[in-house]
Design a protein around this motif. Sequence first.
Motif, PDB file in Angstrom:
ATOM      1  N   GLY A 264      40.900  11.769  40.392  1.00  0.00           N
ATOM      2  CA  GLY A 264      40.814  13.107  40.961  1.00  0.00           C
ATOM      3  C   GLY A 264      39.782  13.980  40.282  1.00  0.00           C
ATOM      4  O   GLY A 264      39.072  14.747  40.936  1.00  0.00           O
ATOM      5  N   GLY A 265      39.685  13.862  38.975  1.00  0.00           N
ATOM      6  CA  GLY A 265      38.683  14.641  38.246  1.00  0.00           C
ATOM      7  C   GLY A 265      37.272  14.243  38.609  1.00  0.00           C
ATOM      8  O   GLY A 265      36.387  15.088  38.787  1.00  0.00           O
ATOM      9  N   LEU A 266      37.025  12.941  38.751  1.00  0.00           N
ATOM     10  CA  LEU A 266      35.692  12.477  39.110  1.00  0.00           C
ATOM     11  C   LEU A 266      35.339  12.832  40.549  1.00  0.00           C
ATOM     12  O   LEU A 266      34.163  13.039  40.878  1.00  0.00           O
ATOM     13  N   LEU A 275      40.524   8.017  51.720  1.00  0.00           N
ATOM     14  CA  LEU A 275      40.273   7.488  53.060  1.00  0.00           C
ATOM     15  C   LEU A 275      40.549   8.511  54.155  1.00  0.00           C
ATOM     16  O   LEU A 275      39.917   8.462  55.218  1.00  0.00           O
ATOM     17  N   ASP A 276      41.474   9.433  53.925  1.00  0.00           N
ATOM     18  CA  ASP A 276      41.813  10.425  54.946  1.00  0.00           C
ATOM     19  C   ASP A 276      41.003  11.704  54.818  1.00  0.00           C
ATOM     20  O   ASP A 276      41.278  12.694  55.505  1.00  0.00           O
ATOM     21  N   GLY A 277      39.999  11.690  53.941  1.00  0.00           N
ATOM     22  CA  GLY A 277      39.163  12.868  53.762  1.00  0.00           C
ATOM     23  C   GLY A 277      39.689  13.862  52.745  1.00  0.00           C
ATOM     24  O   GLY A 277      39.032  14.870  52.458  1.00  0.00           O
ATOM     25  N   SER A 278      40.865  13.595  52.179  1.00  0.00           N
ATOM     26  CA  SER A 278      41.429  14.491  51.169  1.00  0.00           C
ATOM     27  C   SER A 278      40.819  14.204  49.804  1.00  0.00           C
ATOM     28  O   SER A 278      40.139  13.195  49.600  1.00  0.00           O
ATOM     29  N   ARG A 279      41.085  15.101  48.879  1.00  0.00           N
ATOM     30  CA  ARG A 279      40.573  14.936  47.520  1.00  0.00           C
ATOM     31  C   ARG A 279      41.702  15.225  46.539  1.00  0.00           C
ATOM     32  O   ARG A 279      41.716  16.241  45.848  1.00  0.00           O
ATOM     33  N   PRO A 280      42.698  14.317  46.455  1.00  0.00           N
ATOM     34  CA  PRO A 280      43.850  14.554  45.574  1.00  0.00           C
ATOM     35  C   PRO A 280      43.436  14.572  44.103  1.00  0.00           C
ATOM     36  O   PRO A 280      42.484  13.896  43.706  1.00  0.00           O
TER      37      PRO A 280
END
Length: 302
Positions: A264-266, A275-280
């Motif tokens: 997530g940090g990177l 894959l779903d366009g999110s950025r957890p």
Amino acid sequence: MTLEGKVALVAGATRGAGRGIAVELGAAGATVYVTGRTTHAHQSEYARPETIEETAELVSAHGGHGIAVQVDHLVAEDVRKLVDRIRAEQGRLDVLVNDIWGGEKLFEWNKPVWEHDLTNGLRMLRLGIDTHLITAHFALPLLIERPGGLLVEVTDGTAEYNAEHYRLSPFYDLAKVSVTRMAWAHAKDLAPHGAISIALTPGWLRSEMMLEAFGVTEDNWRDATTKVPHFVISETPRFIGRAVAALAADPDRSRWNGQSLSSGGLAQVYGFTDLDGSRPDAWRYVPEVQDAGKPADATGYR
């Protein structure tokens, strides 16, 4: 972003984070050797359906060249033969990912050392620590023959988080913290050769085993949030794969040498998404999950 002409070894790529990393390296054009103990003809004690041949096929299907090699990374001779084969066939190694684990069925939550099964605990340490050292011993000499090599030590939890939180049991805690320290130590040895080492953790990983435990699939994983709302911060194995691919393609990746990083940090730095366009970014929210009454160490981040 392209890794065409690059050669990677993902040690421990049968399933989970290892498979996700191998696929994303392949999607960037790399030749990827994928190792593990489970093949079409042989199962490990996991008794799981995933195989290294399937992982190699996925690598190739996504644009790379996947090569499956059955290896027990506790057997030094197996690992030596693997590296000899990579040298003979490719003449180089640009990326080494140590994702070897195997302890999901061995650890016991919230048990002190005197209550935890000793045989299982010691086996966990061998699987989580010895395998990484054995693989590094044989593979790093090939990695440093060309400048720019990248070693990724996959673990569970950032150094910052693990420094302040007890991870399940002394055995699990030691296994995961040791890998982070190992990456830092390798960084000291690799720097003079123009190579780098980092520790990398996924967030709350929607691995095959995790999805199964929650009774969902990747297609309907959000259904699990009705029982565990915080599962919303979870991520696919491909997310950490994209983190590794971004690092491997970054000409300025030496800035990360010796550091403890997260998928997530990177993603915040390199701009990739799941894959779903999110950025957890699970590790940003872990303390909040704990405060809400859900033990963060019991949610299976890896």
